[in-house]
Design a protein around this motif. Sequence first.
Motif, mmCIF file in Angstrom:
data_model
loop_
_atom_site.group_PDB
_atom_site.id
_atom_site.type_symbol
_atom_site.label_atom_id
_atom_site.label_comp_id
_atom_site.label_asym_id
_atom_site.label_seq_id
_atom_site.Cartn_x
_atom_site.Cartn_y
_atom_site.Cartn_z
ATOM 1 N N LEU B 10 0.938 -1.133 -0.131
ATOM 2 C CA LEU B 10 -0.189 0.071 -0.025
ATOM 3 C C LEU B 10 0.826 1.297 -0.041
ATOM 4 N N ARG B 11 1.943 1.131 0.769
ATOM 5 C CA ARG B 11 2.775 2.455 0.642
ATOM 6 C C ARG B 11 3.200 2.604 -0.597
ATOM 7 N N LYS B 12 3.834 1.525 -1.230
ATOM 8 C CA LYS B 12 4.395 1.620 -2.658
ATOM 9 C C LYS B 12 3.501 2.371 -3.694
ATOM 10 N N GLN B 13 2.150 1.697 -3.393
ATOM 11 C CA GLN B 13 1.098 2.312 -4.281
ATOM 12 C C GLN B 13 1.048 3.611 -4.047
ATOM 13 N N HIS B 14 1.017 4.192 -3.184
ATOM 14 C CA HIS B 14 0.653 5.698 -2.443
ATOM 15 C C HIS B 14 2.162 6.261 -2.713
ATOM 16 N N LEU B 46 -3.904 1.373 16.328
ATOM 17 C CA LEU B 46 -2.999 1.733 15.402
ATOM 18 C C LEU B 46 -3.293 0.863 14.075
ATOM 19 N N ALA B 47 -3.640 -0.302 14.030
ATOM 20 C CA ALA B 47 -4.273 -0.687 12.777
ATOM 21 C C ALA B 47 -5.386 -0.100 12.382
ATOM 22 N N TYR B 48 -6.405 0.552 13.060
ATOM 23 C CA TYR B 48 -7.682 1.305 12.414
ATOM 24 C C TYR B 48 -6.984 2.567 11.909
ATOM 25 N N LYS B 49 -5.896 3.248 12.610
ATOM 26 C CA LYS B 49 -5.381 4.416 12.005
ATOM 27 C C LYS B 49 -4.688 4.136 10.679
ATOM 28 N N ILE B 50 -4.022 3.288 10.646
ATOM 29 C CA ILE B 50 -3.257 2.802 9.423
ATOM 30 C C ILE B 50 -4.410 2.537 8.163
ATOM 31 N N ALA B 51 -5.393 1.726 8.565
ATOM 32 C CA ALA B 51 -6.378 1.196 7.577
ATOM 33 C C ALA B 51 -7.095 2.512 7.120
ATOM 34 N N VAL B 61 -6.128 -4.734 5.096
ATOM 35 C CA VAL B 61 -4.909 -4.238 5.238
ATOM 36 C C VAL B 61 -4.073 -5.422 6.194
ATOM 37 N N PHE B 62 -4.815 -5.947 7.163
ATOM 38 C CA PHE B 62 -4.315 -7.026 7.930
ATOM 39 C C PHE B 62 -4.892 -8.167 7.631
ATOM 40 N N ASP B 63 -4.121 -9.365 7.541
ATOM 41 C CA ASP B 63 -4.768 -10.707 7.244
ATOM 42 C C ASP B 63 -4.803 -11.639 8.681
ATOM 43 N N PHE B 64 -6.256 -11.840 8.781
ATOM 44 C CA PHE B 64 -6.222 -12.497 10.203
ATOM 45 C C PHE B 64 -6.610 -13.961 9.771
ATOM 46 N N THR B 65 -6.310 -14.553 8.719
ATOM 47 C CA THR B 65 -6.606 -15.921 8.359
ATOM 48 C C THR B 65 -6.113 -17.120 9.265
ATOM 49 N N ASP B 66 -4.646 -16.526 9.808
ATOM 50 C CA ASP B 66 -4.197 -17.697 10.628
ATOM 51 C C ASP B 66 -4.551 -17.619 11.844
ATOM 52 N N ILE B 67 -5.378 -16.451 12.268
ATOM 53 C CA ILE B 67 -5.876 -16.543 13.557
ATOM 54 C C ILE B 67 -7.271 -17.190 13.538
ATOM 55 N N GLU B 68 -7.975 -17.185 12.403
ATOM 56 C CA GLU B 68 -9.453 -17.857 12.450
ATOM 57 C C GLU B 68 -9.166 -19.284 12.087
ATOM 58 N N SER B 69 -8.204 -19.623 11.456
ATOM 59 C CA SER B 69 -7.980 -21.283 11.447
ATOM 60 C C SER B 69 -7.672 -21.865 12.704
#
Lengths: 150, 69
Positions: B10-14, B46-51, B61-69
Amino acid sequence: MMEKFRKKIVISTIISGIINLAAVGLCIFDHLIISEKISFQPVNEMLLSFQTGLVLGIGMVALMYTIKNRKALRDPKELQILYNKEHDERQQLIIQKAGMPMMAYTSGAMVIAGVIAGYYNTIVFYTLIAAAMAQLLVGLSLKLYYSRTI
Amino acid sequence: MKVKTCIKELRKQHKLSQEELALAVGTTRQTITSIEVEKYTASLVLAYKIAHYFNLSIEEVFDFTDIES
């Protein structure tokens, strides 16, 4: 919020300036007055040198803070960076994990106690200073370790 | 628990540097680096601020699939 922080930095700059002046004054007092003119008993050279070094060290740190704060007060971007650094959640976690505030306070108390005890007993002086240094070293090592791993 | 992020992309895109993003979301460059390399998991705030800065939701922005599984 930033205005409140600016006021805090202004107060901090004034305090570090006072500490600077006090450090210079104490060094002059230690070496020109105590050691040569008004000392009625033999002065422990090691203790005097340690005190001078300690006061000079505190003075240098205070000078560093004065310069950093003055730079931040002149530039709003620098002030924002300083604010972010002070309120950074990761930095706070590292400091907490390293047990830093309490470890630094107890080390400071041990150094002060060591300097006072040095006037009565040299062994107590060496022991307290060594313990304080060891404690500070552990704290700093932990801080460095967590800065790299977190 | 490690949380994957796409902050770097995202940083690179922006066309943003870590320092610029850190300044915008009220943190330090080192924290952004740690989040990007998955050493540190950002707090909810902080996650909210970044998103919010990228106009995205936290899940984008954040991938929570590891937590969900």
